[in-house]
Scaffold this motif. Structure first.
Motif, PDB file in Angstrom:
ATOM      1  N   TRP A 127      40.366  25.890  40.288  1.00  0.00           N
ATOM      2  CA  TRP A 127      40.622  26.973  39.341  1.00  0.00           C
ATOM      3  C   TRP A 127      41.307  26.464  38.070  1.00  0.00           C
ATOM      4  N   LYS A 128      40.978  27.100  36.950  1.00  0.00           N
ATOM      5  CA  LYS A 128      41.580  26.808  35.661  1.00  0.00           C
ATOM      6  C   LYS A 128      42.009  28.119  35.008  1.00  0.00           C
ATOM      7  N   GLU A 129      42.923  28.012  34.098  1.00  0.00           N
ATOM      8  CA  GLU A 129      43.310  29.192  33.332  1.00  0.00           C
ATOM      9  C   GLU A 129      42.082  29.757  32.621  1.00  0.00           C
ATOM     10  N   ASP A 131      39.602  31.324  34.234  1.00  0.00           N
ATOM     11  CA  ASP A 131      38.528  31.561  35.205  1.00  0.00           C
ATOM     12  C   ASP A 131      38.602  32.999  35.725  1.00  0.00           C
ATOM     13  N   SER A 151      44.699  35.278  42.373  1.00  0.00           N
ATOM     14  CA  SER A 151      44.933  35.719  40.994  1.00  0.00           C
ATOM     15  C   SER A 151      46.419  35.806  40.671  1.00  0.00           C
ATOM     16  N   ALA A 154      49.394  30.437  40.008  1.00  0.00           N
ATOM     17  CA  ALA A 154      48.838  29.576  38.964  1.00  0.00           C
ATOM     18  C   ALA A 154      47.624  28.809  39.498  1.00  0.00           C
ATOM     19  N   PRO A 155      46.581  28.704  38.651  1.00  0.00           N
ATOM     20  CA  PRO A 155      46.514  29.045  37.220  1.00  0.00           C
ATOM     21  C   PRO A 155      46.076  30.485  36.929  1.00  0.00           C
ATOM     22  N   ASN A 156      46.228  31.374  37.898  1.00  0.00           N
ATOM     23  CA  ASN A 156      46.023  32.816  37.699  1.00  0.00           C
ATOM     24  C   ASN A 156      44.641  33.215  37.194  1.00  0.00           C
ATOM     25  N   PRO A 157      43.577  32.858  37.940  1.00  0.00           N
ATOM     26  CA  PRO A 157      42.255  33.377  37.550  1.00  0.00           C
ATOM     27  C   PRO A 157      42.273  34.902  37.549  1.00  0.00           C
ATOM     28  N   GLN A 190      34.480  27.760  31.328  1.00  0.00           N
ATOM     29  CA  GLN A 190      35.040  28.753  32.254  1.00  0.00           C
ATOM     30  C   GLN A 190      34.183  28.843  33.512  1.00  0.00           C
TER      31      GLN A 190
END
Length: 438
Positions: A127-129, A131, A151, A154-157, A190
């Motif tokens: 996951w990335k910020e 997403d 969600s 971090a990174p809180n998709p 993304q």
């Protein structure tokens, strides 16, 4: 190597001798007609009517005997079982399950249950910020909580939900799904991941999951299929559909021991699954994920449930095979749902039939107060449970669209008269709950 030293040739060894020794495949004398006569091959209490097979499955006596033989084999010579017997049998299970769902055996591994498999996929995903995770309002509770958890950390998709309310149609769901994806704010680099049901838990509705996977491909969205209810209930061709990830319980409709499930990850995506949970002794590196080898051994455990899939497949073959089983169950689900609705004076959830596999959903004649809280609804639900068990039967009860519904599973030991019994019993229970002010 799976936590103990295992010669490589054992991983591909012929397990037929072990299968004979421990009783797997011992299903002779099962030429029993479907319906109540089939009850002799199950372990239900006298008179108990189980219309909730979908929740936990029901293990046939021959499969139970095979699991007992496996457990005794393991206790007789623990080192032999763990070091030599277990792995060839597991390979046999993976091979047979892969054949059933038309997949490569090296793309299939066994896990405890579908929730475990879904978590394995989602917690490995890089996951990335920015997403996005897409779920549905009908996503199974534990899976929806997993999406919420991911969600929240971090990174809180971003969690995005597609609302589904029945009655609806496959065409409408497909249109809504495509529109929802296209409404998202997309950016370069993304990732968007959709978790979708093959058959929803509640209501027990067959989704157009194959077509949704195709939409995901077109829209460059990863597809993770929660197929908990699929294997053993519908035809599956993963080579044709090619989802990105797919997980199904074997202990539900395939009739193996709880808990056993298959996780399918095509070779193109196996680099995503960096580690099992917990990390296996088979882990090599981030570059060499050793996909199958990791799942062969994730620590000492009771391997009997997973190995019981061999006996479950033998049992199903002995009574006529997948087509015969599911033709009976589907026909009974359709007829049983209509009869239930007649007795209750209500309607089925799926009036066109396109959502019905081997489960049917029927509206209950009990209204929900507009101001009822979740706690109050839980209290009513437990009253349903108590009253059903007191009457020596069980069916799934749930709330959808602020209405009470029952989900009933058709199975090879069920007859239409069981639906009629349950219909009259639920009518009586709903009347009692009304009098109690529920």
């Amino acid at each position: 190597m799976n936590g103990v030293i295992v010669p490589p040739e054992l991983a591909n060894a012929d397990a037929s001798k072990e299968e004979t020794a421990i009783g797997i495949g011992d299903v002779e004398g099962l030429a029993t007609p479907f319906g109540h006569a089939m009850l002799q091959n199950f372990n239900f209490a006298p008179g108990y009517i189980n219309l909730n097979h979908g929740s936990y499955g029901s293990m046939p006596k021959p499969v139970l005997r095979a699991t007992e033989a496996l457990a005794l084999e393991a206790e007789a010579r623990p080192d032999k079982f763990m070091r030599m017997t277990y792995l060839p049998l597991l390979t046999r299970v993976r091979t047979r399950v892969a054949q059933l769902i038309n997949a490569n055996a090296d793309e299939c591994v066994m896990v405890t249950n579908t929730s475990h498999g879904i978590n394995t996929v989602l917690r490995n995903f890089p996951w990335k910020e920015g997403d996005i995770i897409i779920g549905f309002s009908t996503t199974y509770g534990a899976v929806s909580r997993t999406l919420k958890y991911l969600s929240d950390v971090a990174p809180n998709p971003t969690l995005s939900t597609i609302e589904l309310t029945f009655p609806t149609s496959h065409a409408s769901i497909l249109e809504r799904t495509r529109a929802h994806i296209r409404s998202l704010s997309r950016s370069e680099g993304q990732d968007v991941v959709m978790v979708l049901d093959g058959i929803i838990s509640n209501p027990g509705a067959r989704m157009p999951w194959e077509e949704i996977v195709a939409i995901c491909k077109e829209e460059h969205v990863w597809s993770v299929v929660d197929a908990a209810h699929c294997i053993g209930q519908i035809d599956i061709d993963l080579e044709a559909v090619q989802p990105d990830f797919w997980v199904s319980n074997c202990h539900k409709w395939l009739l193996s021991k709880r808990g056993s499930a298959v996780l399918y990850v095509p070779k193109r995506n196996q680099h995503i699954i960096k580690s099992t949970f917990p990390t296996s002794i088979g882990y090599k590196s981030l570059e060499d994920t050793n996909f199958v080898g990791q799942f062969d051994w994730t620590g000492t455990s009771d391997f009997v449930p997973v190995l019981s899939v061999n006996a479950a497949l033998d049992f199903r073959a002995s009574i006529g095979g997948e087509k015969k089983i599911n033709e009976y169950c589907h026909s009974l689900a359709v007829k049983g749902g209509k009869r239930l609705a007649e007795i209750l004076g209500t309607r089925t959830l799926d009036e066109t039939g396109e959502f019905t596999a081997n489960m049917t959903d029927v509206l209950l004649p009990l209204n929900i107060s507009p101001n009822a809280t979740d706690a109050e609804l839980w209290a009513i639900l437990w009253k349903f449970y108590d009253k059903m068990l007191a009457a020596n039967f069980f069916a799934a009860i749930y709330v959808h669209d602020r209405k009470w519904w029952t989900r009933c599973s058709a199975q090879i030991w069920i007859e239409l008269s069981d639906f009629e019994f349950v219909g009259h019993a639920l009518a009586r229970i709903c009347a009692e709950l009304k009098e109690e002010g529920s």
